[in-house]
Design a protein around this motif. Sequence first.
Motif, PDB file in Angstrom:
ATOM      1  N   GLY A 110       0.817  -1.212   0.000  1.00  0.00           N
ATOM      2  CA  GLY A 110       0.000   0.000   0.000  1.00  0.00           C
ATOM      3  C   GLY A 110       0.846   1.256   0.000  1.00  0.00           C
ATOM      4  N   VAL A 111       1.951   1.230   0.759  1.00  0.00           N
ATOM      5  CA  VAL A 111       2.863   2.387   0.773  1.00  0.00           C
ATOM      6  C   VAL A 111       3.411   2.641  -0.622  1.00  0.00           C
ATOM      7  N   TYR A 112       3.833   1.568  -1.308  1.00  0.00           N
ATOM      8  CA  TYR A 112       4.432   1.731  -2.627  1.00  0.00           C
ATOM      9  C   TYR A 112       3.420   2.282  -3.636  1.00  0.00           C
ATOM     10  N   PHE A 113       2.232   1.688  -3.663  1.00  0.00           N
ATOM     11  CA  PHE A 113       1.240   2.154  -4.638  1.00  0.00           C
ATOM     12  C   PHE A 113       0.728   3.552  -4.297  1.00  0.00           C
ATOM     13  N   THR A 114       0.639   3.861  -3.010  1.00  0.00           N
ATOM     14  CA  THR A 114       0.277   5.222  -2.622  1.00  0.00           C
ATOM     15  C   THR A 114       1.328   6.209  -3.102  1.00  0.00           C
ATOM     16  N   SER A 115       2.603   5.841  -2.944  1.00  0.00           N
ATOM     17  CA  SER A 115       3.692   6.706  -3.390  1.00  0.00           C
ATOM     18  C   SER A 115       3.666   6.881  -4.906  1.00  0.00           C
ATOM     19  N   ILE A 116       3.413   5.771  -5.626  1.00  0.00           N
ATOM     20  CA  ILE A 116       3.359   5.854  -7.085  1.00  0.00           C
ATOM     21  C   ILE A 116       2.211   6.747  -7.538  1.00  0.00           C
ATOM     22  N   LEU A 117       1.044   6.566  -6.929  1.00  0.00           N
ATOM     23  CA  LEU A 117      -0.110   7.394  -7.310  1.00  0.00           C
ATOM     24  C   LEU A 117       0.163   8.863  -7.026  1.00  0.00           C
ATOM     25  N   LEU A 118       0.785   9.148  -5.890  1.00  0.00           N
ATOM     26  CA  LEU A 118       1.114  10.528  -5.560  1.00  0.00           C
ATOM     27  C   LEU A 118       2.077  11.117  -6.584  1.00  0.00           C
ATOM     28  N   VAL A 119       3.096  10.344  -6.936  1.00  0.00           N
ATOM     29  CA  VAL A 119       4.102  10.817  -7.890  1.00  0.00           C
ATOM     30  C   VAL A 119       3.482  11.040  -9.267  1.00  0.00           C
ATOM     31  N   LEU A 120       2.693  10.074  -9.722  1.00  0.00           N
ATOM     32  CA  LEU A 120       2.077  10.214 -11.046  1.00  0.00           C
ATOM     33  C   LEU A 120       1.091  11.371 -11.087  1.00  0.00           C
ATOM     34  N   ALA A 121       0.301  11.528 -10.023  1.00  0.00           N
ATOM     35  CA  ALA A 121      -0.665  12.626  -9.984  1.00  0.00           C
ATOM     36  C   ALA A 121       0.049  13.969  -9.983  1.00  0.00           C
ATOM     37  N   ALA A 122       1.120  14.088  -9.185  1.00  0.00           N
ATOM     38  CA  ALA A 122       1.861  15.357  -9.131  1.00  0.00           C
ATOM     39  C   ALA A 122       2.528  15.654 -10.466  1.00  0.00           C
ATOM     40  N   LEU A 123       3.093  14.622 -11.111  1.00  0.00           N
ATOM     41  CA  LEU A 123       3.749  14.816 -12.406  1.00  0.00           C
ATOM     42  C   LEU A 123       2.742  15.232 -13.471  1.00  0.00           C
ATOM     43  N   ALA A 124       1.575  14.570 -13.493  1.00  0.00           N
ATOM     44  CA  ALA A 124       0.549  14.900 -14.486  1.00  0.00           C
ATOM     45  C   ALA A 124      -0.011  16.305 -14.261  1.00  0.00           C
TER      46      ALA A 124
END
Length: 269
Positions: free
Chosen positions: A14-28
């Motif tokens: 959950g930590v990893y996917f939360t981090s990925i979603l945060l990173v992708l959302a911020a980048l987009a």
Amino acid sequence: MAITRSFSDLSLTGVYFTSILLVLAALACGYLVGRRLGRSRKGRRDDPSMGSAVAATLGLLAFMLALTFNMTADRFGQRKALLLEEVNAIGTTYLRTDFLRADNRTRARQLLLEYTTLRGFDPHTMTVEDFLRAIRRSEQIQQELWQLVQEEIAAGTESVRLSAFYEPLNQVIDLHTSRLQVGVEYQVPAPIWGALYAITALAVFGIGFQLGVSGSGSKLVALAMAMAFALVILLIADLDRSGEGMLVVDQAPMKNLAGQMKESDDGKK
């Protein structure tokens, strides 16, 4: 405290996917905002301050990652050191049972063997309920061993002989508390996690914004770098947890001690 516990209850996946979603959302978001602003400026896209701001934010992110990583790595080293100290203390206590009376000597060795077996648990196979039961039983064994000391005192055992046993036993009890505190209670504070995620989002937003405004640069490189940030955060979270993930302290020294104690008991029968 509730925020810290909520984050701790989140699995590493959950930590990893939360981090990925945060990173992708911020980048987009950064890319879309930058692209819209770049169109409105009609070709005037060169802004030296933009690159400086992104570089400064990335530098701050690198500092936060290094700070948090060092905190968790130091505590990981402490967990390994405390394990070895406990192994040595239990081994010394086991040897010092020779100073007890025959009946208490046998009982003390049985209790220490059970205690060592409990302490050599495998974090990958033990559930939370098993862990709690092992901790409760460990504390009961400590009380039973201390009861043997009281029986020796009542029986008039010489204080010099008895101190040779209860001094390492005291250390065993103290190390139990230390291992629990360092391994379970001590974790990265919630404000640091919040700051780390906020700075990560801001830095990745800046990368996306710069890509959108300039209209140049490799999106795949930016995405790879953003994913690397998420991976480092996962590594930090893994180090922060003593009973979950790939980076756990190997309990082999405790298991080896239990095997040696069992062989010693079998050899004396």
